[in-house]
Each structure stands twice: as structure tokens, then as C-alpha cells.
Design a protein around this motif. Structure first.
Motif, mmCIF file in Angstrom:
data_model
loop_
_atom_site.group_PDB
_atom_site.id
_atom_site.type_symbol
_atom_site.label_atom_id
_atom_site.label_comp_id
_atom_site.label_asym_id
_atom_site.label_seq_id
_atom_site.Cartn_x
_atom_site.Cartn_y
_atom_site.Cartn_z
ATOM 1 N N ILE A 125 -13.079 2.026 1.302
ATOM 2 C CA ILE A 125 -12.153 1.055 1.883
ATOM 3 C C ILE A 125 -12.695 0.544 3.220
ATOM 4 O O ILE A 125 -12.660 -0.662 3.498
ATOM 5 N N SER A 126 -13.216 1.445 4.043
ATOM 6 C CA SER A 126 -13.758 1.044 5.345
ATOM 7 C C SER A 126 -14.950 0.111 5.201
ATOM 8 O O SER A 126 -15.057 -0.886 5.921
ATOM 9 N N GLY A 144 -7.173 -7.093 4.019
ATOM 10 C CA GLY A 144 -6.812 -5.735 3.646
ATOM 11 C C GLY A 144 -6.361 -4.797 4.739
ATOM 12 O O GLY A 144 -6.081 -3.632 4.476
ATOM 13 N N PHE A 151 -6.882 3.208 -3.864
ATOM 14 C CA PHE A 151 -7.903 2.171 -3.983
ATOM 15 C C PHE A 151 -7.402 0.976 -4.786
ATOM 16 O O PHE A 151 -7.688 -0.176 -4.443
ATOM 17 N N THR A 179 -12.752 7.764 -0.906
ATOM 18 C CA THR A 179 -11.978 6.533 -1.102
ATOM 19 C C THR A 179 -11.866 5.747 0.193
ATOM 20 O O THR A 179 -12.070 4.524 0.215
ATOM 21 N N PHE A 180 -11.583 6.427 1.283
ATOM 22 C CA PHE A 180 -11.436 5.719 2.557
ATOM 23 C C PHE A 180 -12.776 5.282 3.141
ATOM 24 O O PHE A 180 -12.824 4.308 3.896
ATOM 25 N N LEU A 209 -13.585 -3.229 4.167
ATOM 26 C CA LEU A 209 -12.939 -3.891 5.311
ATOM 27 C C LEU A 209 -13.973 -4.480 6.269
ATOM 28 O O LEU A 209 -13.805 -5.610 6.751
ATOM 29 N N PHE A 238 -5.100 -1.241 -2.698
ATOM 30 C CA PHE A 238 -5.928 -1.964 -1.731
ATOM 31 C C PHE A 238 -6.669 -3.117 -2.408
ATOM 32 O O PHE A 238 -6.658 -4.254 -1.923
ATOM 33 N N SER A 276 -4.281 -1.459 3.909
ATOM 34 C CA SER A 276 -4.968 -0.184 4.153
ATOM 35 C C SER A 276 -4.135 0.703 5.067
ATOM 36 O O SER A 276 -4.096 1.926 4.898
ATOM 37 N N GLY A 304 0.805 -1.208 0.000
ATOM 38 C CA GLY A 304 0.000 0.000 0.000
ATOM 39 C C GLY A 304 0.838 1.257 0.000
ATOM 40 O O GLY A 304 0.520 2.240 -0.673
#
Length: 190
Positions: free
Chosen positions: A169-170, A105, A86, A165-166, A173, A89, A109, A64
Motif C-alpha cells: 500500500i505504501s 488512496g 488490500f 500488505t502495508f 501511495l 484500498f 488507507s 476502508g
């Protein structure tokens, strides 16, 4: 336009499975076929111990970190940086080189957060550490840190593209940890 090649490059870099490579180099069983079946540091620790897990964790974080640092060195805009984050990830979750069966991930991350800014990486890792010390459950610490990361991105970085983006990702996850969440709810998570 050549800078957009960073996105597939980040995906391919993320597709290198640290867990599988470490296990092969150390003469251990394939992590996809042992323990939880997850090619990540926690399962590698079950199979091969702390040294193998630490190497896997470092490799997954670097997958990452490195693409994000390269993108930042090329002075890309925030949209492209978000795409690189992204892609790295997703490469870990769905690695091209290993049948699209990747880890959950968490370490990757963390690597991308550290790449975005060292302060973000430190705050996310401090959150994980505090929750782990209080609760003693790694997956719970990862879930809390993942949930708070978009807020940290907003407060520390303030970039809308990275916040979105996060958030994605969250959500991913949390979805990848659904079995952990179920075990946490019934008090059976180790």
C-alpha cells in the motif's frame, strides 16, 4: 470458504467513489474533470469547499474501515484480513463503477489502518498531523505517514501478512503521488 467473498465485497465497497457522489449530490462539477482531475477530498475542496471535502474524506475513510471491521467481526485469519485491506484500498484506486479512475488512496488507507486497530489509525493520523503542522503541506504529511505505516504495523500489530500488505500500500501511495513528489523536490508543491 464463504469468507473469501469478503475480498470482492471489499473491492466493490471501495469502488464507490465518495468524491463523485458528493459532487453530484451537491450540484458540483465532476472532480475527474475539474482541478487536478483527482476524485479525492483535496480536489473536492478546490471545487466545492470544506464541507464537500469533509464529507468526501469521511466517505473515503469509511470505504476502508467498514470492510475491515466486517472481516474482523467474522474472525478471519490474518491472510484473509490482509486481502480485505488490500481489496478495499484497490477499489478506491481503481473503482469498477467509475471507469477505474479513482483517487490517490490516502483517506481509504487511513480507514483500513483504523479498522486493523484503532491504535494504528491514531498513530498514523498523528504522524500526518505533526508533519502537516511542521511543514504545512498535506501531500508531504501523507507521504511521510504512508512511508512509516508498515513500521507502525510491525510494531503495533506484529503480523507479517499485514506488514507486507502495508508495504505494498505504501509503495502504491508513493507511486500515486509521484507528481506531488516531483513538485516537493523543486519546492512548488502547495
Amino acid at each position: 470458504m464463504i469468507q473469501w467473498l469478503l475480498v470482492p465485497g471489499a473491492y466493490l465497497f471501495g469502488s464507490v467513489s465518495s468524491a463523485i457522489i458528493v459532487c453530484r449530490l451537491m450540484g458540483l462539477e465532476d472532480p475527474r474533470e475539474q482541478g487536478s482531475g483527482n476524485p479525492g477530498a483535496t480536489n473536492v475542496m478546490r471545487i466545492g469547499g470544506k464541507k464537500a471535502a469533509a464529507i468526501t474524506l469521511l466517505g473515503d475513510a469509511l470505504k476502508g474501515l467498514v470492510p475491515v471491521l466486517v472481516a474482523k467481526a467474522m474472525n478471519v485469519d490474518s491472510l484473509l484480513l490482509s486481502c480485505v485491506v488490500f481489496a478495499a484500498f484497490l477499489g478506491h484506486l481503481y473503482p469498477l463503477f467509475f471507469g477505474f479512475k479513482g483517487g490517490k488512496g490516502v483517506a481509504t488507507s487511513f480507514g483500513v489502518t483504523l479498522g486493523v486497530t484503532w491504535l494504528l489509525g491514531i498513530v498514523v493520523s498523528a504522524t500526518w498531523f505533526i508533519v502537516y503542522k511542521v511543514g504545512g503541506i498535506s501531500s508531504l504529511a501523507a507521504l511521510v505517514a504512508a512511508t512509516l505505516t508498515p513500521l507502525y504495523v510491525f510494531l503495533i500489530v506484529g503480523d507479517v501478512n499485514l506488514v507486507v500488505t502495508f508495504v505494498l500500500i505504501s509503495i502504491i501511495l508513493l507511486w500515486r503521488h509521484k507528481s506531488n513528489i516531483q513538485r516537493l523536490l523543486v519546492g512548488e508543491e502547495r
